[in-house]
Design a protein around this motif. Structure first.
Motif, PDB file in Angstrom:
ATOM      1  N   ASN A   2      36.060   0.946 -26.053  1.00 45.36           N
ATOM      2  CA  ASN A   2      35.397   0.269 -25.041  1.00 45.36           C
ATOM      3  C   ASN A   2      35.234  -1.104 -25.253  1.00 45.36           C
ATOM      4  N   PRO A   3      35.707  -1.982 -24.301  1.00 47.15           N
ATOM      5  CA  PRO A   3      36.224  -3.410 -24.152  1.00 47.15           C
ATOM      6  C   PRO A   3      34.639  -4.153 -24.408  1.00 47.15           C
ATOM      7  N   LEU A   4      33.480  -3.558 -24.311  1.00 52.54           N
ATOM      8  CA  LEU A   4      32.378  -4.114 -24.544  1.00 52.54           C
ATOM      9  C   LEU A   4      31.821  -4.034 -25.861  1.00 52.54           C
ATOM     10  N   TYR A   5      32.558  -3.337 -26.849  1.00 54.95           N
ATOM     11  CA  TYR A   5      32.443  -3.793 -28.371  1.00 54.95           C
ATOM     12  C   TYR A   5      32.459  -5.225 -28.974  1.00 54.95           C
ATOM     13  N   ASN A   6      33.174  -5.843 -28.309  1.00 57.20           N
ATOM     14  CA  ASN A   6      33.266  -7.162 -28.880  1.00 57.20           C
ATOM     15  C   ASN A   6      31.725  -7.836 -28.909  1.00 57.20           C
ATOM     16  N   GLU A   7      31.212  -7.297 -27.239  1.00 56.20           N
ATOM     17  CA  GLU A   7      29.817  -8.059 -27.240  1.00 56.20           C
ATOM     18  C   GLU A   7      28.697  -7.144 -28.338  1.00 56.20           C
ATOM     19  N   LEU A   8      28.902  -6.023 -28.286  1.00 48.61           N
ATOM     20  CA  LEU A   8      27.942  -5.388 -29.313  1.00 48.61           C
ATOM     21  C   LEU A   8      28.145  -5.779 -30.750  1.00 48.61           C
ATOM     22  N   GLU A   9      29.443  -6.248 -30.996  1.00 44.24           N
ATOM     23  CA  GLU A   9      29.653  -6.664 -32.528  1.00 44.24           C
ATOM     24  C   GLU A   9      29.104  -8.163 -32.548  1.00 44.24           C
ATOM     25  N   ASP A  10      28.911  -8.849 -31.566  1.00 45.14           N
ATOM     26  CA  ASP A  10      28.368 -10.171 -31.357  1.00 45.14           C
ATOM     27  C   ASP A  10      26.640 -10.168 -31.512  1.00 45.14           C
ATOM     28  N   SER A  11      26.250  -9.076 -30.986  1.00 49.96           N
ATOM     29  CA  SER A  11      24.961  -8.656 -30.997  1.00 49.96           C
ATOM     30  C   SER A  11      24.525  -8.304 -32.338  1.00 49.96           C
ATOM     31  N   LEU A  12      25.146  -7.546 -32.954  1.00 53.58           N
ATOM     32  CA  LEU A  12      25.084  -6.995 -34.440  1.00 53.58           C
ATOM     33  C   LEU A  12      25.295  -8.156 -35.413  1.00 53.58           C
ATOM     34  N   GLY A  13      26.016  -9.120 -35.252  1.00 50.95           N
ATOM     35  CA  GLY A  13      26.265 -10.119 -36.057  1.00 50.95           C
ATOM     36  C   GLY A  13      27.132  -9.668 -37.067  1.00 50.95           C
ATOM     37  N   TYR A  14      28.009  -8.452 -36.901  1.00 51.50           N
ATOM     38  CA  TYR A  14      29.084  -7.885 -37.715  1.00 51.50           C
ATOM     39  C   TYR A  14      30.225  -7.494 -37.066  1.00 51.50           C
ATOM     40  N   ARG A  15      31.491  -7.744 -37.580  1.00 47.91           N
ATOM     41  CA  ARG A  15      32.578  -7.290 -37.023  1.00 47.91           C
ATOM     42  C   ARG A  15      33.195  -6.098 -37.709  1.00 47.91           C
ATOM     43  N   PHE A  16      33.633  -5.044 -37.193  1.00 49.69           N
ATOM     44  CA  PHE A  16      34.233  -3.911 -37.647  1.00 49.69           C
ATOM     45  C   PHE A  16      35.555  -4.124 -37.885  1.00 49.69           C
ATOM     46  N   GLY A  17      35.801  -3.881 -39.342  1.00 44.32           N
ATOM     47  CA  GLY A  17      37.241  -3.770 -39.788  1.00 44.32           C
ATOM     48  C   GLY A  17      37.947  -2.531 -39.191  1.00 44.32           C
ATOM     49  N   ASP A  18      37.309  -1.402 -38.994  1.00 44.93           N
ATOM     50  CA  ASP A  18      37.745  -0.236 -38.437  1.00 44.93           C
ATOM     51  C   ASP A  18      37.003   0.089 -37.231  1.00 44.93           C
ATOM     52  N   ARG A  19      37.322  -0.242 -36.062  1.00 46.61           N
ATOM     53  CA  ARG A  19      36.719  -0.234 -34.816  1.00 46.61           C
ATOM     54  C   ARG A  19      36.387   1.396 -34.428  1.00 46.61           C
ATOM     55  N   ALA A  20      37.134   2.343 -35.067  1.00 47.75           N
ATOM     56  CA  ALA A  20      36.989   3.876 -34.632  1.00 47.75           C
ATOM     57  C   ALA A  20      35.769   4.272 -34.992  1.00 47.75           C
ATOM     58  N   LEU A  21      35.262   3.595 -36.463  1.00 52.97           N
ATOM     59  CA  LEU A  21      34.067   3.923 -36.733  1.00 52.97           C
ATOM     60  C   LEU A  21      32.709   3.360 -35.605  1.00 52.97           C
ATOM     61  N   LEU A  22      32.907   2.297 -35.155  1.00 56.17           N
ATOM     62  CA  LEU A  22      32.090   1.942 -34.348  1.00 56.17           C
ATOM     63  C   LEU A  22      32.132   2.837 -32.946  1.00 56.17           C
ATOM     64  N   GLY A  23      33.154   3.232 -32.613  1.00 57.09           N
ATOM     65  CA  GLY A  23      33.418   4.241 -31.390  1.00 57.09           C
ATOM     66  C   GLY A  23      32.818   5.444 -31.717  1.00 57.09           C
ATOM     67  N   ARG A  24      32.960   5.762 -32.782  1.00 59.24           N
ATOM     68  CA  ARG A  24      32.127   7.137 -33.104  1.00 59.24           C
ATOM     69  C   ARG A  24      30.480   7.026 -33.359  1.00 59.24           C
ATOM     70  N   ALA A  25      30.199   5.895 -33.734  1.00 55.77           N
ATOM     71  CA  ALA A  25      28.574   5.825 -33.869  1.00 55.77           C
ATOM     72  C   ALA A  25      28.182   5.696 -32.549  1.00 55.77           C
ATOM     73  N   MET A  26      29.109   5.055 -31.452  1.00 51.63           N
ATOM     74  CA  MET A  26      28.660   5.077 -30.105  1.00 51.63           C
ATOM     75  C   MET A  26      28.729   6.362 -29.274  1.00 51.63           C
ATOM     76  N   THR A  27      29.366   7.471 -29.836  1.00 55.34           N
ATOM     77  CA  THR A  27      29.386   8.655 -29.186  1.00 55.34           C
ATOM     78  C   THR A  27      28.384   9.684 -29.509  1.00 55.34           C
ATOM     79  N   ARG A  28      27.753  10.258 -28.259  1.00 59.78           N
ATOM     80  CA  ARG A  28      26.855  11.133 -28.610  1.00 59.78           C
ATOM     81  C   ARG A  28      27.533  12.502 -28.695  1.00 59.78           C
ATOM     82  N   PHE A  29      26.958  13.484 -29.542  1.00 63.63           N
ATOM     83  CA  PHE A  29      27.464  14.710 -29.733  1.00 63.63           C
ATOM     84  C   PHE A  29      27.798  15.453 -28.269  1.00 63.63           C
TER      85      PHE A  29
END
Length: 148
Positions: A2-29
């Protein structure tokens, strides 16, 4: 991703080294199932992990602040970490905009339910823990003014 993940990381104050983890965290079952993915592509396990990690980070914070009484620690943690508080954190960064919802969830706007956004916040913290340990979760919580 998701191209909006940069914006989300800015909001969180944290940059993920493994963006796949963030993608998984943002995907509902439901969304993962609709896409033919397994459980390992949804947030559920990360939310469970995040719930536990948030507790650990909060307890570390309280003990570092001088709180030693077991009863006081338990009560204070319980008041600090609950679904209402976690939902407010999620709402403060418009977390629902970054989540991949299942079709039914999207149609029902399920994120308006009290527990759903809190679970999404827990999933983010679970993913951050796997990415950067308790320090990553602490950084997010501090950035979101959780400890104020």
């Amino acid at each position: 991703m998701n191209p909006l993940y940069n914006e989300l990381e800015d909001s969180l104050g944290y940059r993920f080294g493994d963006r796949a983890l963030l993608g998984r965290a943002m995907t509902r079952f439901a969304a993962a199932k609709e896409e033919g993915q397994g459980d390992d592509h949804s947030m559920d396990a990360l939310a469970t992990l995040g719930d536990a990690v948030i507790d650990v980070v909060v307890l570390e914070h309280l003990i570092a602040g001088g709180m030693e009484s077991k009863g006081e620690l338990s009560l204070t943690k319980m008041n600090m970490v609950n679904m209402t508080v976690l939902r407010r954190l999620a709402e403060s960064i418009s977390l629902d905009q970054y989540v991949t919802w299942g079709k039914g969830e999207s149609g029902q706007e399920i994120w308006r339910s009290g527990r759903v956004l809190a679970e999404c916040m827990e999933a983010v913290c679970g993913a951050a823990y796997l990415d950067g340990g308790t320090e990553a979760v602490r950084k997010i919580l501090i950035h979101l003014a959780f400890f104020l």
